[in-house]
Design an enzyme around this catalytic site. Structure first.
Site, PDB file in Angstrom:
ATOM      1  N   THR A   1       0.525   4.246  -2.710  1.00 45.76           N
ATOM      2  CA  THR A   1       0.272   5.672  -2.433  1.00 45.76           C
ATOM      3  C   THR A   1       1.325   6.550  -3.097  1.00 45.76           C
ATOM      4  O   THR A   1       1.023   7.654  -3.546  1.00 45.76           O
ATOM      5  CB  THR A   1       0.234   5.961  -0.921  1.00 45.76           C
TER       6      THR A   1
ATOM      7  N   LEU B   1       0.837  -1.202   0.000  1.00 41.94           N
ATOM      8  CA  LEU B   1       0.000   0.000   0.000  1.00 41.94           C
ATOM      9  C   LEU B   1       0.869   1.247   0.000  1.00 41.94           C
ATOM     10  O   LEU B   1       0.539   2.249  -0.652  1.00 41.94           O
ATOM     11  CB  LEU B   1      -0.938   0.007   1.207  1.00 41.94           C
ATOM     12  N   TYR B   2       1.981   1.210   0.720  1.00 40.95           N
ATOM     13  CA  TYR B   2       2.907   2.342   0.711  1.00 40.95           C
ATOM     14  C   TYR B   2       3.332   2.669  -0.718  1.00 40.95           C
ATOM     15  O   TYR B   2       3.258   3.829  -1.159  1.00 40.95           O
ATOM     16  CB  TYR B   2       4.127   2.026   1.574  1.00 40.95           C
ATOM     17  N   GLY B   3       3.780   1.649  -1.470  1.00 43.72           N
ATOM     18  CA  GLY B   3       4.184   1.873  -2.853  1.00 43.72           C
ATOM     19  C   GLY B   3       3.037   2.380  -3.712  1.00 43.72           C
ATOM     20  O   GLY B   3       3.236   3.233  -4.585  1.00 43.72           O
TER      21      GLY B   3
END
Length: 322
Positions: free
Chosen positions: A157, A153-155
């Site tokens: 965003t 999810l970090y990537g």
């Protein structure tokens, strides 16, 4: 000599933001920082970085990106020529359990920054990540490669940030440059990163977790090299660009541990574990575009950078960042 700029820098108490704010101030730019000092990792380290910046004449305003009235007020008061956006909810693994923190900071907060740039006319330089490359099997990773399969999810965003920045550039004329960082390390670093956690465990005689049996590699990039590239991106003044800022010299995880052991003067007690969700096997930056347009040339191998981090760790961590 480059004309001095007025730079509003978010995430100024974070790792990259701290070093970048210091470098910009030392070369003569006017810099105001903005940070929420959250507790993702020990806020005492962030406070210590902020105190160092204050010695250089950089005020760090405490505030949240999602507090749009406060953010807009501080930006309007300062009237920046550039907004350098280093703030974000960081961490691949944390995003597995706390997705709302990433949506709030990395999406809502980023749109607030874009709106501020649209309103005040400042150019935007923002932090992206090598995590956007996700499951890409082509190496090294190039800026023109498809980057639409991030595994965390970090990537996701961070990729969303790039798409949003392009939209604001095309629709509203916002000048926006994204910087894809590759495993940045060095003094004053982040305690959630492997090099920091491993050093802490080695000195305390604790076990380190080595994932995928150590069969991983990373493009470790020393903080001073990243700062040089970021400063050049600020000075470039591009309408819309994305640049890789990596070392272009991937190092195997087991070799990285050996270098860290040598710097610490102690062997690590290793526990071999399977691959973690959201992780990738290898990262490697194609930096030809950054070389051509930014004059970017990373100079610090891991064998030189890790001892610099360990020296800082020994001196500062022993005194609680004093």
């Amino acid at each position: 000599m480059t004309e001095s700029k007025r730079i509003f820098l978010t995430g100024a108490a974070g790792f990259v933001g701290f070093h970048l704010a210091a470098a910009l101030r030392c070369r003569g730019d006017l810099v105001v920082g903005f940070d929420n000092f959250n507790d993702y990792y020990d806020p005492a380290l962030k406070r210590a970085r902020s105190a160092e910046l204050e010695k250089l004449g950089v005020e760090v305003v405490e505030g949240d990106l999602c507090d749009k009235p406060l953010l807009d007020q501080k930006i309007e008061e300062f009237s920046p020529t550039h907004i350098v956006h280093m703030a974000a909810q960081a961490g691949v693994r944390y995003s597995l359990d706390n997705p709302a923190a990433y949506v709030r900071s990395n999406l809502e907060g980023f749109v607030n920054i874009l709106e501020a740039c649209r309103d005040c006319g400042a150019s935007l330089i923002y932090a992206s990540s090598s995590s956007v490359y996700g499951l890409s099997e082509k190496a090294p990773f190039g800026e023109s490669d498809r980057a639409d399969h991030p595994v965390s999810l970090y990537g996701a965003t961070k990729k969303a940030n790039e798409v949003l920045a392009f939209s604001y550039s095309e629709t509203f004329g916002v000048h926006a440059t994204g910087l894809r960082f590759f495993t940045v390390y060095g003094p004053w670093g982040r305690p959630d990163m492997a090099y920091f956690k491993f050093a802490e465990a080695i000195f305390e005689g604790k076990t380190i977790d080595v994932y995928n049996g150590g069969r991983l590699s990373r493009d470790f990039t020393y903080i001073d090299d990243v700062v040089q590239g970021a400063v050049a991106a600020i000075d470039l003044g591009a309408k819309y660009e994305i640049f890789n800022l990596g070392n272009h010299r991937p190092v195997a995880l087991m070799r990285f541990i050996e270098i860290l052991e040598e710097a610490c003067g102690k062997k690590a007690d290793k526990r071999m574990l399977p691959m973690q969700p959201g992780d990738v096997f290898a990262t490697c930056a194609d930096i030809e575009k950054s070389r051509e347009k930014l004059g970017y040339e990373p100079k610090t191998p891991l064998e030189a950078g890790i001892p610099e981090f360990v020296n800082w760790y020994r001196s500062c961590m022993a005194g609680d960042f004093a």
